[in-house]
Design a protein around this motif. Structure first.
Motif, mmCIF file in Angstrom:
data_model
loop_
_atom_site.group_PDB
_atom_site.id
_atom_site.type_symbol
_atom_site.label_atom_id
_atom_site.label_comp_id
_atom_site.label_asym_id
_atom_site.label_seq_id
_atom_site.Cartn_x
_atom_site.Cartn_y
_atom_site.Cartn_z
ATOM 1 N N GLN A 364 0.909 -1.164 -0.048
ATOM 2 C CA GLN A 364 -0.071 -0.175 -0.007
ATOM 3 C C GLN A 364 0.948 1.172 0.035
ATOM 4 O O GLN A 364 1.989 1.469 0.633
ATOM 5 N N LEU A 365 0.195 2.245 -0.671
ATOM 6 C CA LEU A 365 1.045 3.672 -0.715
ATOM 7 C C LEU A 365 -0.201 4.676 -0.269
ATOM 8 O O LEU A 365 -1.480 4.601 -0.705
ATOM 9 N N GLU A 366 0.104 5.512 0.615
ATOM 10 C CA GLU A 366 -0.779 6.745 0.990
ATOM 11 C C GLU A 366 0.174 7.956 0.979
ATOM 12 O O GLU A 366 1.098 8.020 1.919
ATOM 13 N N ILE A 367 -0.204 8.951 -0.118
ATOM 14 C CA ILE A 367 0.595 9.947 -0.160
ATOM 15 C C ILE A 367 -0.007 11.230 -0.090
ATOM 16 O O ILE A 367 -1.211 11.505 -0.999
ATOM 17 N N TYR A 368 0.499 12.026 0.611
ATOM 18 C CA TYR A 368 -0.200 13.331 0.756
ATOM 19 C C TYR A 368 0.945 14.674 0.174
ATOM 20 O O TYR A 368 0.736 15.796 0.652
ATOM 21 N N ALA A 369 2.068 14.183 -0.646
ATOM 22 C CA ALA A 369 3.144 15.320 -0.990
ATOM 23 C C ALA A 369 2.828 14.988 -2.446
ATOM 24 O O ALA A 369 2.429 14.202 -2.890
ATOM 25 N N ASP A 370 3.189 16.133 -3.323
ATOM 26 C CA ASP A 370 3.004 16.216 -4.790
ATOM 27 C C ASP A 370 4.336 15.855 -5.558
ATOM 28 O O ASP A 370 4.545 15.458 -6.722
ATOM 29 N N ASP A 371 5.483 16.059 -4.917
ATOM 30 C CA ASP A 371 6.831 15.821 -5.581
ATOM 31 C C ASP A 371 7.506 14.731 -5.062
ATOM 32 O O ASP A 371 8.680 14.972 -4.173
#
Length: 448
Positions: A364-371
């Motif tokens: 699983q991946l949970e991402i809250y940054a765009d770069d």
């Protein structure tokens, strides 16, 4: 009475005995552990994190526990020979969950300021140091083993490396399981690395006799700014062993941590790794191998928390499952707001050699940054039939070809082990395992 209540009552009835055999710093955490166990209980299969491993059943038997700290004599020199030749290590031993003083440990040469040895003794001699870190990462406010382990653990192992100190020699902590009755073992490990320090620690689990064991292990690792730490965890026990461990890691800025789990032989195993990259530029390499057959079971769960920018994590876990063995891998990477320039890669590859073998995987991946640069993937399959055909055409027997393909499959993970002598030894141990020559722990004379 359910297992959770059994352990609560056991502790209440024996609290004086437990605390008498331990140290004040460890005892100071028992009230919080008791509250956590009362509120959240033991882990059970109904929880998502334990969907494929019924850990609650492991706690149901009436296990013996050496709360009175009775001597269980083990002749370390006679019982064990190091199975990692050419690896010059500082040797330490745990007899079940008691730190075992030995001539070998007494001869270890450590740089000034380094502390390595009994957690109980260190907590008594250096309470200010140990109290800063003991129990600060282990999460007792959830169903898990941190609470029950903190309730009953009376000893363990401490490694403290001051700022700027480099340990050239790896430390090797060997746990020898030996008992005349079925036994529950609760051990604790605490590692504290100062700024710009370096250390390597090899954990080896071995069983001397074929009794049933339930081992709980909670390890807390604090990697200071710019520090480098390598942790290798090698399990070679037997089919009657149950092991559940939780490893908590906190990395400060520019720290570099490598963690390698190798399960060569076991009964049922659950390993949990919870790593927090709390400083900018921290790096984590997290790897694992499981070679299992019969009805063995291995479950690895990882959680990597990217809290700051410019951090890197790389995970690779591989399983080879034969007969009716079962495995599980659940890995989650969390990239928080502001953790820009994160690089994270998570990979799980598995081979099932029979139709009866089962593998469950959930990356699983949970991402809250765009770069960011993040990826994850998982596969479950069989040996490469084309490669098998190619090798058979060149006169390689089928059994040898299968062994070579399996060895090549896990070789990618072994290749990530930084410690060269250990890497070479693991290649040989894995080959013996695939040939059926490694039926129990390699290092114990009693198992030969």
């Amino acid at each position: 009475m359910n297992p959770t209540q059994n352990y609560i009552e056991l502790f209440r009835d024996n609290r004086t005995l437990v605390e008498h055999g331990s140290a004040g710093v460890m005892n100071s955490m028992r009230d919080a552990a008791l509250k956590g166990l009362e509120l959240y209980g033991l882990p059970h299969k109904g929880l998502e994190e334990y969907l494929h491993t019924d850990v609650s059943a492991w706690f149901e038997p009436d296990w013996g526990m050496n709360l009175a700290r009775l001597e269980m004599p083990v002749d370390l020199a006679q019982a064990f020979k190091c199975s990692v030749p050419n690896l010059s290590t500082q040797l330490y031993f745990l007899a079940n969950d008691i730190f075992a003083s030995s001539d070998t440990a007494a001869k270890n040469q450590l740089p000034e300021g380094v502390i390595a040895g009994s957690l109980k003794e260190a907590a008594a001699q250096h309470p200010e140091l140990v109290s800063q870190f003991y129990g600060k990462l282990a999460d007792m406010e959830k169903p898990g083993i941190a609470a029950v382990n903190t309730l009953f653990a009376q000893d363990g192992f401490l490694l403290y490396v001051p700022d700027g100190v480099v340990l050239e020699k790896p430390l090797q902590l060997i746990t020898l399981l030996s008992s005349k009755v079925d036994l529950m073992v609760n051990r604790r490990i605490l590692v504290i690395l100062g700024r710009a320090s370096q250390a390597k620690l090899l954990l080896c689990d071995h069983a001397l006799v074929a009794n049933r064991y339930l081992t709980t292990q909670v390890a807390e690792v604090f990697a200071g700014e710019g520090s480098t730490f390598q942790l290798y965890d090698l399990e070679e026990t037997h089919y009657a062993n149950r092991r559940i461990s939780e490893l908590y890691v906190n990395q400060d800025a520019d720290s570099n941590v490598e963690i390698d789990y190798v399960t060569l032989h076991n009964g049922q195993t659950r390993n949990t790794v919870l790593s927090t990259l709390s400083g900018r530029g921290a790096r984590l390499s997290l790897n694992g191998i499981a070679t299992i057959d019969k009805e063995q079971h291995v479950d690895n769960m990882t959680f990597v928390d990217h809290r700051q920018s410019d951090c890197i994590s790389n995970e690779l876990f591989k399983y080879v499952l034969d007969d009716s063995a079962s495995g599980a891998f659940a890995g989650k990477v969390l990239v928080r707001h502001g953790a820009q320039h994160t690089e994270s890669r998570q990979t799980n590859r598995n081979i099932c050699l029979t139709r009866q073998a089962r593998m469950f995987t959930q990356p699983q991946l949970e991402i809250y940054a765009d770069d960011v640069k993040c990826s994850h993937g998982a596969t479950v399959g069989q040996l490469d039939e084309k490669a098998m055909f190619y090798m058979r055409q060149r006169g390689i027997p089928e059994s040898e070809a299968r062994m070579m393909l399996m060895q090549a499959f896990v070789g990618e993970v072994i290749g990530r082990v930084s410690l060269e002598p250990l890497r070479d030894r693991l290649n040989r141990l894995v080959e013996k395992r695939f040939r059926g020559e490694l039926t129990q722990c390699e290092g114990c004379r009693a198992c030969r």
